[in-house]
Design a protein around this motif. Structure first.
Motif, PDB file in Angstrom:
ATOM      1  N   GLN A 170      -5.637   0.674   1.705  1.00 60.73           N
ATOM      2  CA  GLN A 170      -6.583   1.665   1.153  1.00 60.73           C
ATOM      3  C   GLN A 170      -7.634   1.040   0.251  1.00 60.73           C
ATOM      4  O   GLN A 170      -8.766   1.500   0.196  1.00 60.73           O
ATOM      5  CB  GLN A 170      -5.832   2.772   0.422  1.00 60.73           C
ATOM      6  N   ASP A 190       0.870  -1.176   0.000  1.00 64.56           N
ATOM      7  CA  ASP A 190       0.000   0.000   0.000  1.00 64.56           C
ATOM      8  C   ASP A 190       0.912   1.233   0.000  1.00 64.56           C
ATOM      9  O   ASP A 190       1.946   1.229   0.670  1.00 64.56           O
ATOM     10  CB  ASP A 190      -0.854  -0.031   1.274  1.00 64.56           C
ATOM     11  N   SER A 240       0.806   3.793   1.615  1.00 65.31           N
ATOM     12  CA  SER A 240       0.985   4.325   2.971  1.00 65.31           C
ATOM     13  C   SER A 240       2.301   3.862   3.591  1.00 65.31           C
ATOM     14  O   SER A 240       2.828   4.517   4.488  1.00 65.31           O
ATOM     15  CB  SER A 240      -0.183   3.898   3.867  1.00 65.31           C
ATOM     16  N   THR A 270       0.873  -2.846   4.643  1.00 61.71           N
ATOM     17  CA  THR A 270       0.255  -1.539   4.829  1.00 61.71           C
ATOM     18  C   THR A 270       0.715  -0.898   6.132  1.00 61.71           C
ATOM     19  O   THR A 270       1.305  -1.561   6.971  1.00 61.71           O
ATOM     20  CB  THR A 270      -1.300  -1.664   4.803  1.00 61.71           C
TER      21      THR A 270
END
Length: 65
Positions: free
Chosen positions: A45, A12, A14, A33
């Motif tokens: 997400q 992800d 992030s 993530t």
């Protein structure tokens, strides 16, 4: 979400803005993530977007701490 998510083997986005000690697997798809600490979520997400489509924008989680 309009776009198709990349394979679960890709992290992800992030994860690029947090310490590696705050990274863990998405609770749904196991994608890497930002899971722990401030700003962390149990879902990536794409899984969060899917949950919000199903349950509404107020969907969240309960801290066990």
């Amino acid at each position: 979400m309009a776009s198709t998510p990349p394979p679960a083997t890709e992290p992800d986005p992030s994860t690029f803005s947090c310490s590696s000690s705050l990274v863990g697997p998405c609770a749904s798809c196991q994608r890497t993530t930002h899971k722990y600490g401030s700003g962390g979520l149990p879902l990536c997400q794409w899984c969060m977007a899917s949950a919000q489509e199903k349950w509404g924008p107020a969907v969240g989680f309960t801290s066990t701490r």
